[in-house]
Design a protein around this motif. Structure first.
Motif, PDB file in Angstrom:
ATOM      1  N   ALA A  59    -102.234  19.351 -26.932  1.00 49.48           N
ATOM      2  CA  ALA A  59    -101.833  17.957 -26.748  1.00 49.48           C
ATOM      3  C   ALA A  59    -102.992  17.077 -26.297  1.00 49.48           C
ATOM      4  O   ALA A  59    -102.864  15.852 -26.235  1.00 49.48           O
ATOM      5  CB  ALA A  59    -100.695  17.863 -25.731  1.00 49.48           C
ATOM      6  N   VAL A  60    -104.137  17.695 -25.994  1.00 49.22           N
ATOM      7  CA  VAL A  60    -105.294  16.948 -25.503  1.00 49.22           C
ATOM      8  C   VAL A  60    -106.075  16.446 -26.718  1.00 49.22           C
ATOM      9  O   VAL A  60    -107.147  16.937 -27.065  1.00 49.22           O
ATOM     10  CB  VAL A  60    -106.175  17.838 -24.596  1.00 49.22           C
ATOM     11  CG1 VAL A  60    -107.254  17.005 -23.915  1.00 49.22           C
ATOM     12  CG2 VAL A  60    -105.322  18.512 -23.540  1.00 49.22           C
ATOM     13  N   THR A  61    -105.550  15.444 -27.388  1.00 49.19           N
ATOM     14  CA  THR A  61    -106.102  14.977 -28.658  1.00 49.19           C
ATOM     15  C   THR A  61    -106.593  13.538 -28.547  1.00 49.19           C
ATOM     16  O   THR A  61    -106.138  12.777 -27.684  1.00 49.19           O
ATOM     17  CB  THR A  61    -105.055  15.064 -29.770  1.00 49.19           C
ATOM     18  OG1 THR A  61    -103.914  14.255 -29.403  1.00 49.19           O
ATOM     19  CG2 THR A  61    -104.603  16.506 -29.984  1.00 49.19           C
ATOM     20  N   GLY A  62    -107.509  13.179 -29.437  1.00 54.55           N
ATOM     21  CA  GLY A  62    -107.944  11.796 -29.538  1.00 54.55           C
ATOM     22  C   GLY A  62    -108.740  11.303 -28.352  1.00 54.55           C
ATOM     23  O   GLY A  62    -108.792  10.098 -28.084  1.00 54.55           O
ATOM     24  N   ASN A  63    -109.429  12.202 -27.646  1.00 57.23           N
ATOM     25  CA  ASN A  63    -110.160  11.814 -26.444  1.00 57.23           C
ATOM     26  C   ASN A  63    -111.569  11.350 -26.792  1.00 57.23           C
ATOM     27  O   ASN A  63    -112.156  11.756 -27.798  1.00 57.23           O
ATOM     28  CB  ASN A  63    -110.225  13.002 -25.479  1.00 57.23           C
ATOM     29  CG  ASN A  63    -108.838  13.487 -25.115  1.00 57.23           C
ATOM     30  OD1 ASN A  63    -108.153  12.875 -24.310  1.00 57.23           O
ATOM     31  ND2 ASN A  63    -108.414  14.590 -25.721  1.00 57.23           N
ATOM     32  N   LEU A  64    -112.143  10.517 -25.932  1.00 61.61           N
ATOM     33  CA  LEU A  64    -113.499  10.003 -26.115  1.00 61.61           C
ATOM     34  C   LEU A  64    -114.315  10.290 -24.860  1.00 61.61           C
ATOM     35  O   LEU A  64    -113.875   9.999 -23.742  1.00 61.61           O
ATOM     36  CB  LEU A  64    -113.479   8.496 -26.359  1.00 61.61           C
ATOM     37  CG  LEU A  64    -112.689   8.007 -27.582  1.00 61.61           C
ATOM     38  CD1 LEU A  64    -112.679   6.479 -27.615  1.00 61.61           C
ATOM     39  CD2 LEU A  64    -113.279   8.563 -28.864  1.00 61.61           C
ATOM     40  N   VAL A  65    -115.510  10.853 -25.049  1.00 59.54           N
ATOM     41  CA  VAL A  65    -116.459  11.070 -23.966  1.00 59.54           C
ATOM     42  C   VAL A  65    -117.711  10.289 -24.339  1.00 59.54           C
ATOM     43  O   VAL A  65    -118.442  10.667 -25.253  1.00 59.54           O
ATOM     44  CB  VAL A  65    -116.763  12.567 -23.773  1.00 59.54           C
ATOM     45  CG1 VAL A  65    -117.826  12.765 -22.703  1.00 59.54           C
ATOM     46  CG2 VAL A  65    -115.491  13.325 -23.398  1.00 59.54           C
ATOM     47  N   LEU A  66    -117.984   9.182 -23.644  1.00 57.66           N
ATOM     48  CA  LEU A  66    -118.962   8.202 -24.102  1.00 57.66           C
ATOM     49  C   LEU A  66    -119.944   7.827 -23.000  1.00 57.66           C
ATOM     50  O   LEU A  66    -119.536   7.456 -21.895  1.00 57.66           O
ATOM     51  CB  LEU A  66    -118.257   6.928 -24.569  1.00 57.66           C
ATOM     52  CG  LEU A  66    -117.106   7.069 -25.569  1.00 57.66           C
ATOM     53  CD1 LEU A  66    -116.435   5.718 -25.792  1.00 57.66           C
ATOM     54  CD2 LEU A  66    -117.619   7.632 -26.876  1.00 57.66           C
ATOM     55  N   GLY A  67    -121.221   7.914 -23.303  1.00 62.39           N
ATOM     56  CA  GLY A  67    -122.248   7.287 -22.487  1.00 62.39           C
ATOM     57  C   GLY A  67    -122.463   7.869 -21.111  1.00 62.39           C
ATOM     58  O   GLY A  67    -123.022   7.196 -20.240  1.00 62.39           O
ATOM     59  N   ASN A  68    -122.061   9.120 -20.881  1.00 64.23           N
ATOM     60  CA  ASN A  68    -122.150   9.703 -19.547  1.00 64.23           C
ATOM     61  C   ASN A  68    -123.449  10.464 -19.328  1.00 64.23           C
ATOM     62  O   ASN A  68    -124.107  10.900 -20.273  1.00 64.23           O
ATOM     63  CB  ASN A  68    -120.971  10.660 -19.339  1.00 64.23           C
ATOM     64  CG  ASN A  68    -119.632   9.979 -19.500  1.00 64.23           C
ATOM     65  OD1 ASN A  68    -119.210   9.220 -18.649  1.00 64.23           O
ATOM     66  ND2 ASN A  68    -118.972  10.237 -20.634  1.00 64.23           N
ATOM     67  N   TYR A  69    -123.821  10.628 -18.059  1.00 62.18           N
ATOM     68  CA  TYR A  69    -124.867  11.546 -17.644  1.00 62.18           C
ATOM     69  C   TYR A  69    -124.187  12.828 -17.173  1.00 62.18           C
ATOM     70  O   TYR A  69    -123.534  12.835 -16.121  1.00 62.18           O
ATOM     71  CB  TYR A  69    -125.692  10.955 -16.506  1.00 62.18           C
ATOM     72  CG  TYR A  69    -126.698   9.901 -16.910  1.00 62.18           C
ATOM     73  CD1 TYR A  69    -126.953   9.597 -18.247  1.00 62.18           C
ATOM     74  CD2 TYR A  69    -127.413   9.208 -15.934  1.00 62.18           C
ATOM     75  CE1 TYR A  69    -127.886   8.631 -18.598  1.00 62.18           C
ATOM     76  CE2 TYR A  69    -128.358   8.244 -16.276  1.00 62.18           C
ATOM     77  CZ  TYR A  69    -128.581   7.954 -17.608  1.00 62.18           C
ATOM     78  OH  TYR A  69    -129.508   6.999 -17.959  1.00 62.18           O
ATOM     79  N   ILE A  70    -124.345  13.881 -17.921  1.00 62.01           N
ATOM     80  CA  ILE A  70    -123.697  15.156 -17.604  1.00 62.01           C
ATOM     81  C   ILE A  70    -124.796  16.176 -17.346  1.00 62.01           C
ATOM     82  O   ILE A  70    -125.485  16.623 -18.270  1.00 62.01           O
ATOM     83  CB  ILE A  70    -122.774  15.604 -18.749  1.00 62.01           C
ATOM     84  CG1 ILE A  70    -121.725  14.530 -19.029  1.00 62.01           C
ATOM     85  CG2 ILE A  70    -122.095  16.934 -18.410  1.00 62.01           C
ATOM     86  CD1 ILE A  70    -120.849  14.805 -20.248  1.00 62.01           C
TER      87      ILE A  70
END
Length: 459
Positions: A137-148
């Motif tokens: 169910a964890v769909t359509g997520n965005l991970v943007l512009g982060n310092y990881i």
């Protein structure tokens, strides 16, 4: 002290509204005295009913569990501008015991970060890893512009993962889908210094675009968590990200202020792909990646056999001799949407010698001596007839782009084979001393052909 209660309705928790806020978080949630149960002691928990929440401008550190956990029944959340696992400077490791952010069977359409420095999360020092996305169910997520894995200054190492829990930067499993980075300015993440993979797609689908992924202890991108996944014929294998084949780089030449990368992608038939290219001072131990500096991208569409050649020139970009270049392939779904991304390609060292592209190319056929193939999209060589074959490729190079004082000490001819029938063999190369005309035929009458080097003039 104890952990905070689970959030069960939509909330906006905005640390940037604090009067002392001056562009970086000042509101700190410390779990140093909150308990030691890693399964229940988290900084914030978005539970069922909390969909549509915003968590912004907080420093969350030293919890036994995760800084933020998002549970089943919570989606469409915005998590932005936080320091997760650091102190208030964003430079000191005060990591949490599990994840920076854990989407644990949550709902979908969550956004982590954004395209500006103010929206960027700094996620570092966490024991398990940076971000986990787990569940169908964890769909359509965005991970943007982060310092990881790096501090707020963009350089201080604050790696995620540990010897015991080497999950590294971002983990995707359980059928989750996510776009990590993107094609718009500011969407790319920096994912580095992780103990583990930069991005591990263990189960699910991830489009991984425009990021800087380097300096992790294992692969930059790992599909199926089993090390480098070798390309297969026709890209018929299945698994996380469909075990997407990576590009095969044939050459990298950086000269005259420009860098040109050539090669082949062998994947699914009649499919469009976005190829992204990266350079690094040195490659990973695996020989695949990393992607420290983003060079640019190009788009190719494979033919009916699943093959596409590429020659991408990046104007104004110089890559130093001794550096290596790698690439990824991502399915281009059209309309700005993208599908699965490959692992990093095998590295190719940069050549700073001059590179010339053929100004004319065709082939001639003894069995069809009056036909011209100048418009053909491929060159054909057949070595079965006679000592040098009855089908021969012709190539002509224009030396006019070289300075007049140039001395050519040596030259290398490089061609990409898209199909080989029969046993492999060596092909001889000869110099032609007479000029010839490429022609515009497609197996039709014209010159150059086997008998004429240009219309009306024999060889």
């Amino acid at each position: 002290a104890s952990a905070l209660p689970t959030i069960t309705e939509a909330v906006i928790i905005d640390g940037s509204s604090e009067p002392d806020f001056a562009g970086t978080p000042v509101v700190e949630l410390s779990g140093a005295a909150a308990g030691t149960d890693a399964d229940t002691t988290h900084g914030l928990v978005l539970g069922s009913g909390s969909s549509g929440s915003t968590i912004k401008g907080l420093v969350i550190n030293r919890f036994a569990g995760s800084a933020i956990q998002v549970d089943s029944g919570s989606g469409n959340n915005l998590i932005t501008g936080n320091y997760l696992g650091t102190d208030t400077s964003g430079l000191v490791d005060l990591g949490n015991g599990k994840w920076g952010i854990d989407f644990k069977f949550s709902g979908g359409n969550n956004v982590v970060g954004g395209t500006t420095a103010a929206l960027r999360n700094v996620i570092g020092g966490n024991e398990y890893g940076g971000i986990a996305l787990n569940g169908a169910a964890v769909t359509g997520n965005l991970v943007l512009g982060n310092y990881i894995g790096v501090g707020s200054d963009g350089s201080t190492a604050l790696g995620n993962g540990s010897v015991s829990y080497a999950y590294g930067g971002v983990l995707i499993l359980g059928g989750a889908t996510v776009r990590i980075g993107g094609v718009v300015a500011g969407e790319g993440n920096v994912i580095t210094n992780g103990n583990g993979d930069g991005v591990r797609v263990q189960g699910g689908t991830a489009a991984i675009l425009g990021n800087r992924i380097f300096g992790n202890s294992e692969l930059g991108i790992d599909l199926a968590a089993d090390g480098v996944t070798t390309n297969d014929a026709g890209d018929a294998d299945t698994g996380p990200n469909n075990l997407q084949n990576y590009p095969e780089i044939g050459s990298v030449v950086s000269t005259g202020g420009n860098t040109t990368v050539t090669g082949t992608l062998r994947s699914n038939a009649s499919t469009t792909y976005r190829l992204e290219f990266f350079s690094s001072p040195s490659g990973d131990a695996s020989g695949h990646g990393a992607g420290q500096t983003w060079l640019g991208a190009t788009t190719v569409t494979t033919d009916a056999a699943g093959n596409a050649t590429f020659s991408a020139t990046f104007s104004g970009i110089v890559v130093s001799a001794g550096y290596v270049v790698s690439a990824t392939a991502t399915v281009d779904l059209g309309g700005g949407s993208h599908g699965a991304t490959s692992e990093f390609a095998a590295n190719r060292a940069v050549n700073t010698d001059a590179r010339l592209t053929a100004a004319q190319d065709t082939y001639i056929d003894l069995t069809n001596p009056t036909l011209n193939y100048g418009a053909s999209g491929n060159l054909v060589v057949d070595y079965s007839g006679g000592s040098i074959g009855d089908i021969r490729a012709l190539l002509q190079f224009d030396l006019g782009s070289l300075p007049g004082t140039t001395t050519i000490a040596s030259a290398t001819l490089q061609m990409m084979a898209t199909g080989i029938t029969g046993a492999a063999t060596n092909i001889n190369v000869y110099q032609l001393t007479e000029s010839w005309v490429e022609g515009s035929g497609s197996g039709t009458a014209g010159a150059a052909n086997w008998t004429e080097r240009q219309p009306g003039t024999a060889w």
